[in-house]
Design a protein around this motif. Structure first.
Motif, PDB file in Angstrom:
ATOM      1  N   VAL A  13       0.841  -1.207   0.000  1.00  0.00           N
ATOM      2  CA  VAL A  13       0.000   0.000   0.000  1.00  0.00           C
ATOM      3  C   VAL A  13       0.872   1.250   0.000  1.00  0.00           C
ATOM      4  CG1 VAL A  13      -1.663   1.319   1.345  1.00  0.00           C
ATOM      5  CG2 VAL A  13      -1.957  -1.121   1.094  1.00  0.00           C
ATOM      6  N   LYS A  21       0.330   7.797  -6.844  1.00  0.00           N
ATOM      7  CA  LYS A  21      -0.338   9.060  -6.536  1.00  0.00           C
ATOM      8  C   LYS A  21       0.398  10.221  -7.199  1.00  0.00           C
ATOM      9  CE  LYS A  21      -3.712   7.543  -4.396  1.00  0.00           C
ATOM     10  NZ  LYS A  21      -5.035   7.741  -4.958  1.00  0.00           N
ATOM     11  N   ARG A  22      -0.376  11.216  -7.658  1.00  0.00           N
ATOM     12  CA  ARG A  22       0.259  12.369  -8.285  1.00  0.00           C
ATOM     13  C   ARG A  22       0.525  13.487  -7.296  1.00  0.00           C
ATOM     14  NH1 ARG A  22      -2.173  12.524 -13.690  1.00  0.00           N
ATOM     15  NH2 ARG A  22      -2.858  10.425 -14.044  1.00  0.00           N
ATOM     16  N   ASN A  23      -0.315  13.530  -6.270  1.00  0.00           N
ATOM     17  CA  ASN A  23      -0.176  14.604  -5.289  1.00  0.00           C
ATOM     18  C   ASN A  23       1.066  14.358  -4.429  1.00  0.00           C
ATOM     19  OD1 ASN A  23      -0.572  16.158  -2.850  1.00  0.00           O
ATOM     20  ND2 ASN A  23      -2.614  16.558  -3.629  1.00  0.00           N
ATOM     21  N   LYS A  26       0.399  13.171  -0.966  1.00  0.00           N
ATOM     22  CA  LYS A  26       0.017  11.756  -0.917  1.00  0.00           C
ATOM     23  C   LYS A  26       1.252  10.877  -1.047  1.00  0.00           C
ATOM     24  CE  LYS A  26      -4.493  11.605  -0.502  1.00  0.00           C
ATOM     25  NZ  LYS A  26      -5.400  11.443  -1.622  1.00  0.00           N
ATOM     26  N   ASP A 107       0.571  18.665  -7.832  1.00  0.00           N
ATOM     27  CA  ASP A 107       0.449  17.566  -8.791  1.00  0.00           C
ATOM     28  C   ASP A 107       1.758  17.444  -9.578  1.00  0.00           C
ATOM     29  OD1 ASP A 107      -0.154  15.991 -11.031  1.00  0.00           O
ATOM     30  OD2 ASP A 107      -2.278  16.399 -10.730  1.00  0.00           O
ATOM     31  N   ARG A 110       1.355  18.004 -13.379  1.00  0.00           N
ATOM     32  CA  ARG A 110       1.156  19.421 -13.733  1.00  0.00           C
ATOM     33  C   ARG A 110       2.475  20.181 -13.613  1.00  0.00           C
ATOM     34  NH1 ARG A 110      -3.879  20.701 -10.892  1.00  0.00           N
ATOM     35  NH2 ARG A 110      -4.925  19.614 -12.572  1.00  0.00           N
TER      36      ARG A 110
ATOM     37  N   VAL C  17      -5.058   2.301   3.032  1.00  0.00           N
ATOM     38  CA  VAL C  17      -5.726   2.408   1.731  1.00  0.00           C
ATOM     39  C   VAL C  17      -6.703   3.582   1.759  1.00  0.00           C
ATOM     40  CG1 VAL C  17      -7.290   1.262   0.149  1.00  0.00           C
ATOM     41  CG2 VAL C  17      -5.461  -0.032   1.208  1.00  0.00           C
ATOM     42  N   LEU C  20      -4.903   6.908   1.505  1.00  0.00           N
ATOM     43  CA  LEU C  20      -4.342   7.234   0.193  1.00  0.00           C
ATOM     44  C   LEU C  20      -5.432   7.525  -0.831  1.00  0.00           C
ATOM     45  CD1 LEU C  20      -1.386   4.725  -0.067  1.00  0.00           C
ATOM     46  CD2 LEU C  20      -1.279   7.185   0.193  1.00  0.00           C
ATOM     47  N   GLU C  21      -6.625   6.949  -0.640  1.00  0.00           N
ATOM     48  CA  GLU C  21      -7.671   7.123  -1.641  1.00  0.00           C
ATOM     49  C   GLU C  21      -8.566   8.317  -1.344  1.00  0.00           C
ATOM     50  OE1 GLU C  21      -7.867   5.873  -4.487  1.00  0.00           O
ATOM     51  OE2 GLU C  21      -6.115   4.645  -4.093  1.00  0.00           O
ATOM     52  N   MET C  22      -8.380   8.979  -0.203  1.00  0.00           N
ATOM     53  CA  MET C  22      -9.238  10.106   0.151  1.00  0.00           C
ATOM     54  C   MET C  22      -8.956  11.310  -0.735  1.00  0.00           C
ATOM     55  SD  MET C  22      -9.601  10.275   4.201  1.00  0.00           S
ATOM     56  CE  MET C  22     -10.656   9.097   4.988  1.00  0.00           C
ATOM     57  N   LYS C  23     -10.030  12.024  -1.105  1.00  0.00           N
ATOM     58  CA  LYS C  23      -9.839  13.226  -1.916  1.00  0.00           C
ATOM     59  C   LYS C  23      -9.381  14.399  -1.054  1.00  0.00           C
ATOM     60  CE  LYS C  23     -10.955  12.137  -6.156  1.00  0.00           C
ATOM     61  NZ  LYS C  23     -10.156  10.909  -5.977  1.00  0.00           N
ATOM     62  N   LEU C  25      -7.333  16.268   1.527  1.00  0.00           N
ATOM     63  CA  LEU C  25      -5.977  16.035   2.032  1.00  0.00           C
ATOM     64  C   LEU C  25      -5.916  16.027   3.549  1.00  0.00           C
ATOM     65  CD1 LEU C  25      -3.687  18.046  -0.381  1.00  0.00           C
ATOM     66  CD2 LEU C  25      -3.859  15.598  -0.111  1.00  0.00           C
ATOM     67  N   ALA C  74      -4.195  23.232  -1.790  1.00  0.00           N
ATOM     68  CA  ALA C  74      -5.534  22.853  -2.220  1.00  0.00           C
ATOM     69  C   ALA C  74      -5.659  21.334  -2.270  1.00  0.00           C
ATOM     70  CB  ALA C  74      -5.817  23.441  -3.592  1.00  0.00           C
ATOM     71  N   ASP C  75      -6.905  20.868  -2.376  1.00  0.00           N
ATOM     72  CA  ASP C  75      -7.145  19.432  -2.420  1.00  0.00           C
ATOM     73  C   ASP C  75      -6.756  18.855  -3.776  1.00  0.00           C
ATOM     74  OD1 ASP C  75      -7.971  19.302   0.111  1.00  0.00           O
ATOM     75  OD2 ASP C  75     -10.102  19.461  -0.337  1.00  0.00           O
ATOM     76  N   GLU C  76      -6.705  17.548  -3.785  1.00  0.00           N
ATOM     77  CA  GLU C  76      -6.303  16.820  -4.984  1.00  0.00           C
ATOM     78  C   GLU C  76      -7.381  16.951  -6.056  1.00  0.00           C
ATOM     79  OE1 GLU C  76      -4.308  12.473  -5.708  1.00  0.00           O
ATOM     80  OE2 GLU C  76      -5.686  12.797  -4.083  1.00  0.00           O
ATOM     81  N   GLU C  77      -6.962  17.157  -7.286  1.00  0.00           N
ATOM     82  CA  GLU C  77      -7.910  17.187  -8.399  1.00  0.00           C
ATOM     83  C   GLU C  77      -7.590  16.046  -9.335  1.00  0.00           C
ATOM     84  OE1 GLU C  77      -7.562  20.858 -10.370  1.00  0.00           O
ATOM     85  OE2 GLU C  77      -7.914  22.036  -8.567  1.00  0.00           O
ATOM     86  N   GLY C  79      -6.562  14.350 -12.477  1.00  0.00           N
ATOM     87  CA  GLY C  79      -5.877  14.786 -13.692  1.00  0.00           C
ATOM     88  C   GLY C  79      -6.196  13.850 -14.833  1.00  0.00           C
ATOM     89  N   PRO C  80      -5.584  14.053 -15.993  1.00  0.00           N
ATOM     90  CA  PRO C  80      -5.774  13.120 -17.104  1.00  0.00           C
ATOM     91  C   PRO C  80      -5.204  11.756 -16.749  1.00  0.00           C
ATOM     92  CG  PRO C  80      -4.010  14.661 -17.576  1.00  0.00           C
ATOM     93  CD  PRO C  80      -4.651  15.132 -16.319  1.00  0.00           C
ATOM     94  N   PRO C  81      -5.755  10.677 -17.313  1.00  0.00           N
ATOM     95  CA  PRO C  81      -5.249   9.342 -16.973  1.00  0.00           C
ATOM     96  C   PRO C  81      -3.809   9.153 -17.420  1.00  0.00           C
ATOM     97  CG  PRO C  81      -6.828   9.229 -18.779  1.00  0.00           C
ATOM     98  CD  PRO C  81      -6.862  10.622 -18.275  1.00  0.00           C
ATOM     99  N   ARG C  82      -3.129   8.292 -16.706  1.00  0.00           N
ATOM    100  CA  ARG C  82      -1.740   7.986 -17.033  1.00  0.00           C
ATOM    101  C   ARG C  82      -1.644   7.216 -18.339  1.00  0.00           C
ATOM    102  NH1 ARG C  82       1.130   7.975 -11.869  1.00  0.00           N
ATOM    103  NH2 ARG C  82       1.372  10.189 -11.558  1.00  0.00           N
ATOM    104  N   ALA C 185      -1.151  28.052 -13.563  1.00  0.00           N
ATOM    105  CA  ALA C 185      -2.226  27.167 -13.128  1.00  0.00           C
ATOM    106  C   ALA C 185      -2.651  27.450 -11.692  1.00  0.00           C
ATOM    107  CB  ALA C 185      -1.791  25.722 -13.256  1.00  0.00           C
TER     108      ALA C 185
END
Lengths: 116, 155, 198
Positions: A13, A21-23, A26, A107, A110, C17, C20-23, C25, C74-77, C79-82, C185
């Protein structure tokens, strides 16, 4: 064995957080979780069921103490590793804040685009 | 952050004043008796740094009890490191570097291992001041102040 | 006992888990704090009270520092997929890790049955050789004092590095004659922190 498997899952994990993760924040959290997993694994390797902490009590028989306490050596190394991990996390946080100030985002993708 | 300068509300400050004493005493106790009970210089030092952080957050960085600490945090950390090295170097009098050179007292008392107690206290000072300095670096980050030494004149 | 240990370990995995998955922060940081506290209980149950105490206080500082950082970002946004290549490389790395991990764990002694050789000597000699009743402290500061010296050095270097990174910002600001212009940005600051910092 289940315990080792769970520790390994925790390691996975943490690695997932670090890689996917991109952030940046994170990613730091992923590294912290990775540290947790490694520390937990090292302590678990020195654990022996039914034994107590390696601290001698007054009047305790030394032979019984040797036979009745868990392995102290991994604990020493983990103690070192926890505090070093804290120092590393602080250094990382300083870098993350610096990057945020520089690029206005956390990010990594970005940041790449902004740098061109 | 406004709170860095002015401190938090009076309620928080009163509570912090009480808990601060307990946290500092806890850190010192954990470090002093680290050779007999769980704990040691590292745990005590981090607890002490927690207390300093609480003082900074509750009373503000510019004035109050935390201000004097900010000016001396670098000196505190350096003295902790030098105390560690000095204690280790004194081991040469007994044989080699980091050799326990102090006499030993009765078992299960504070003086049963004076070398461990002294090293623990040096680490307490070093870790406590060092981590607090790290916290100050991060807290003062967006104010553009020097975290140690000359930064206090601006607040 | 084993059930408690395994339950706590499962809690740590699930909590990690979730973190890490939380939007949000701030929630993620607090969740990692909870995971760290659970880890501390686990250390206590594994017979390591020294590490449990250290873990608690370290956790408090880490969470405090990270909360300070999250309040001004700011919180995570999404982005475009990898790209496909990145995903394939990641999955491949995980598969290699699992393979190596299974081989390594097979070589370990069964959980709760370990007994390496040197530790018996440490346990038997620590109290008479150093005078300390806590064997962990005795090893840390006496038998393996050089480890501790190195550790103290690492902390010093890490904090000095953090100081250097922060100082660098100030130097840039002075050279540029004020605050850095906002990047393209940039989002509006999350709170009034920017204004207070100016």
């Amino acid at each position: 064995m289940t315990f080792y498997a769970l520790t390994f899952a925790l390691l996975g994990v943490g690695l997932y957080g670090l890689l996917a993760k991109r952030n940046m924040l994170k990613k730091v959290l992923g590294l912290v979780i990775l540290e947790y997993a490694v520390n937990l694994l090292l302590v678990a390797v020195g654990y022996r069921a039914g034994r107590g902490a390696p601290i001698l009590q007054p009047g305790e028989d030394p032979a019984a103490f040797v036979a009745g306490s868990v392995d102290p050596l991994p604990q020493v190394l983990v103690l070192t590793s926890i505090v070093i991990g804290l120092g590393a996390t602080m250094l990382l946080m300083a870098m993350v804040l610096r990057l945020h100030q520089r690029y206005g985002t956390l990010d990594v993708d970005r940041m790449d685009r902004l740098k061109g | 952050m406004r709170s860095d300068r002015d401190g938090l509300s009076a309620i928080v400050q009163v509570v912090a004043r009480w808990t601060l004493v307990m946290i500092v005493v806890y850190g010192l106790a954990v470090a002093c008796f680290g050779h007999l009970t769980p704990g040691g210089g590292f745990a005590g030092g981090v607890a002490l740094a927690c207390g300093f952080v609480l003082a900074t957050l509750a009373f503000g960085g510019g004035s109050g009890p935390a201000a004097a600490l900010h000016r001396r945090v670098a000196a505190l950390e350096a003295s902790g490191a030098l105390a560690f090295l000095g204690l280790a170097a004194l081991g040469w009098t007994a044989g080699h570097f980091l050799q326990a050179w102090t006499p030993r007292g009765a078992a299960f008392t504070l003086v049963s291992a004076p070398f461990l107690v002294l090293i623990n206290l040096a680490i307490l000072l070093k870790v406590g001041a060092g981590l607090f300095a790290g916290f100050m670096v991060l807290v003062l980050f967006d104010r553009g102040l020097a975290p140690t030494g000359g930064g206090e004149g601006e607040t | 006992m084993d059930a408690i240990l395994i339950g706590l370990a499962a809690f740590l995995v699930l909590g990690s888990v979730a973190a890490l998955e939380m939007k949000h922060l701030l929630s993620a940081v607090i969740t990692v704090g909870i995971v760290g506290m659970g880890l501390s209980i686990l250390f206590l149950l594994l017979g390591a009270p020294d590490i449990a105490i250290t873990q608690v206080v370290v956790e408090v500082i880490v969470v405090t520092v990270m909360i300070r950082a999250t309040t001004r970002t700011a919180d995570e946004e999404p982005g475009p997929p990898r790209s496909l290549a990145t995903v394939v490389a990641g999955v491949g790395a995980v598969l290699v890790l699992v393979g190596v991990g299974v081989a390594a764990f097979a070589a370990l002694p069964r959980f709760g049955a370990a007994r390496p050789m040197p530790s018996d000597w440490y346990l038997a000699q620590a109290s008479t050789a150093t005078g300390g009743a806590n064997v962990v402290t005795a090893i840390l500061l006496d038998f393996r004092g050089y480890d501790t010296l190195g550790e103290a050095t690492v902390i010093l270097v890490a904090i000095a590095g953090a100081l250097l990174v922060a100082r660098h910002v100030r130097g840039d600001g002075e050279a540029g004659g004020g605050r850095r212009p906002p990047p393209p940005a940039a989002k509006p600051p999350a709170s009034g922190s920017e204004a207070a910092g100016a």
